[in-house]
Design a protein around this motif. Structure first.
Motif, PDB file in Angstrom:
ATOM      1  N   VAL A   1       0.858  -1.181   0.000  1.00  0.00           N
ATOM      2  CA  VAL A   1       0.000   0.000   0.000  1.00  0.00           C
ATOM      3  C   VAL A   1       0.897   1.235   0.000  1.00  0.00           C
ATOM      4  O   VAL A   1       1.743   1.392   0.881  1.00  0.00           O
TER       5      VAL A   1
ATOM      6  N   VAL B   1      -7.027   1.673   0.041  1.00  0.00           N
ATOM      7  CA  VAL B   1      -7.253   0.295  -0.397  1.00  0.00           C
ATOM      8  C   VAL B   1      -8.452  -0.255   0.352  1.00  0.00           C
ATOM      9  O   VAL B   1      -8.489  -0.227   1.586  1.00  0.00           O
TER      10      VAL B   1
ATOM     11  N   ARG C   1      -7.749   1.222  -4.987  1.00  0.00           N
ATOM     12  CA  ARG C   1      -7.687  -0.187  -5.343  1.00  0.00           C
ATOM     13  C   ARG C   1      -8.677  -0.974  -4.509  1.00  0.00           C
ATOM     14  O   ARG C   1      -8.950  -0.634  -3.356  1.00  0.00           O
TER      15      ARG C   1
END
Lengths: 235, 248
Positions: free
Chosen positions: B30, B36, B211
């Motif tokens: 990350v 995320v 993401r």
């Protein structure tokens, strides 16, 4: 029942001695029990083992045997428990400082025995705090000690108060044993003195003794009930 | 927002609960400023993954590196690392015996040794930011779930963390309170906070995530930008999961 009035000073003296040993033993047991409880919940395995071993030994041994060890084992090892002649305290509680060591032996036994139960009462309180509280404290970066002091212990009192009260009340009643280990003049030994040595009837003396114990235990129970209500934390 | 500088790096992490293999060779990186979102069926290991990052769950195998430093063992160094990673729990976990403001100021005062007055002032500003400054002197039990969770976010932010972990932050909330918490999280994301969010809120994943990570049976199955993931899940497992949650 005239013995209660005629011999009031003897009852009062016995009450005072029992109260002294109970106050001292309660303080000692609370401190030692708290230390053991911290050891038992510590993240360090050897410390946990020490705490667990302590509780296993002293919770499972009869108090009488602990008293035997204190009263006969310590002198055999050459100790008169002089470390309990704590300055200032021994002027308040004069029996602590006398040359006859039996009061100190009995006190030591009561403290060691009761601390195991105090430890478990405190630990049950800690276990009653939801684990998320400690997790949140850890995730903020609080150390183990800070976590206990600021988050877990303040919330554990509520769940500890009732079992702790039972432990201390049991300890007050257990103190009746000390007369059999050389301590002269506590509340229970007073009964022996008045009935066998001075020939008073047993039942009135026993009533007097019972009142003496109730004066110590009943207000303590009431006080604990109030504390419990005041400590309530809403969830 | 992603800067290309990795902040949290997991490398082949394994974790067992007894015979249960909850994290199976999970590798994940990350970047600073990245958001995320981790989704997946229950029992897939999402929460364990989130909790492993600040070592609330110790792992059995593999490495986790935070800001260039491998996670230390339990002790002072770990406490310091945790103070730099904010964590928000499903069940809020506000300290029940302290007021909202005390909750927010405790970490700064005890961990960062800030002056109490300064910590409280900053705490009030944070409570204002999450919209509950008027609740500062109440106890957690007097607040609604949404308010409690916003207080918990403020408490984590008070440590000025480098990253924030959210472990199903809206799963214990009444539906009407989900929005107020997601609003706070969305604004955090847009300000560049590095966030790992375990959630079932697909709307949040779509609009706030850089993401989306899809996990199943302890494995990291997909790792894709949200538009791609929701439009074209590559694995059968993800297609199946999405078809179940998106049809209602």
């Amino acid at each position: 029942m005239s013995v209660l009035i005629d011999k009031f000073d003897v009852f009062a003296g016995g009450f005072w001695l029992t109260l002294q040993i109970c106050v001292l033993a309660a303080i000692g047991a609370l401190i030692l029990g708290a230390v053991m409880a911290v050891l038992r919940i510590s993240p360090v395995p050897p410390l946990r083992a020490v705490g667990t071993a302590y509780v296993t030994v002293f919770r499972n041994m009869p108090l009488t045997v602990v008293m035997f060890f204190a009263a006969f084992g310590l002198p055999a090892l050459g100790s008169n428990a002089d470390f309990l002649r704590i300055p200032v305290l021994d002027s308040l509680f004069t029996r602590l400082g006398t040359d006859l060591p039996y009061f100190r032996f009995a006190l030591l036994a009561l403290v060691l025995y009761t601390a195991a139960f105090v430890c478990e009462a405190l630990r049950s309180g800690v276990n009653a705090v939801p684990p998320g509280q400690a997790e949140a404290a850890r995730s903020l970066g609080l150390t183990f000690g800070q976590n206990l002091r600021h988050v877990v212990l303040p919330q554990s009192w509520k769940a500890s108060v009732v079992p702790l009260g039972s432990v201390i009340i049991a300890m007050i009643k257990n103190s009746a044993l000390i007369g059999f280990f050389g301590v002269v003049g506590d509340l229970s030994q007073t009964a022996d003195q008045l009935t066998s040595a001075e020939g008073y009837a047993f039942i009135p003396v026993a009533v007097g003794i019972s009142i003496g114990y109730l004066i110590m235990t009943v207000p303590l129970g009431a006080l604990l009930d109030r504390l419990e209500k005041r400590q309530a934390v809403a969830r | 927002m992603a800067t290309g500088e990795p902040l949290i790096v997991l490398d082949r992490v394994n974790k067992w609960f007894g015979p249960l293999h909850v994290l199976h060779d999970v590798s994940l990186s990350v970047d600073k400023g990245e958001v995320v979102v981790v989704i997946g069926p229950s029992g897939s290991g999402k929460s364990t993954l989130c909790r492993a990052i600040n070592r609330l769950e110790p792992i059995n195998d593999g490495t986790i590196v935070f800001d260039g430093q491998p996670l230390p063992a339990e002790g002072k160094a770990l406490a310091k690392l945790r103070s730099e990673v904010g964590m928000v729990f499903q069940s809020f976990n506000l300290f029940a015996h302290k007021t909202i403001l005390e909750n927010v100021a405790l970490g700064p005062i005890k961990v960062r040794k800030e002056k109490p007055a300064a910590a409280r002032e900053r705490g009030l500003a944070l409570l204002d930011r999450v919209g509950i400054a008027n609740q500062a002197d109440k106890y957690p039990a007097q607040l609604s779930g949404g308010q409690q969770q916003r207080a918990a976010i403020a408490r984590a932010l008070a440590m000025q963390p480098k990253a924030m972990l959210f472990d199903e932050p809206t799963s214990a909330l009444d539906p009407e309170m989900v929005g107020e918490v997601l609003d706070v999280m969305t604004s955090l994301a847009s300000e560049g906070m590095t966030m790992v969010v375990v959630t079932h809120e697909m709307g949040f994943a779509r609009h706030a995530a850089n993401r989306v990570i899809f996990m199943a049976d302890g494995q990291l199955v997909e790792d894709a930008p949200p538009t791609e993931f929701f439009a074209n899940p590559r694995s059968e497992r993800a297609r199946d999961f999405l078809s179940k949650i998106l049809t209602h």
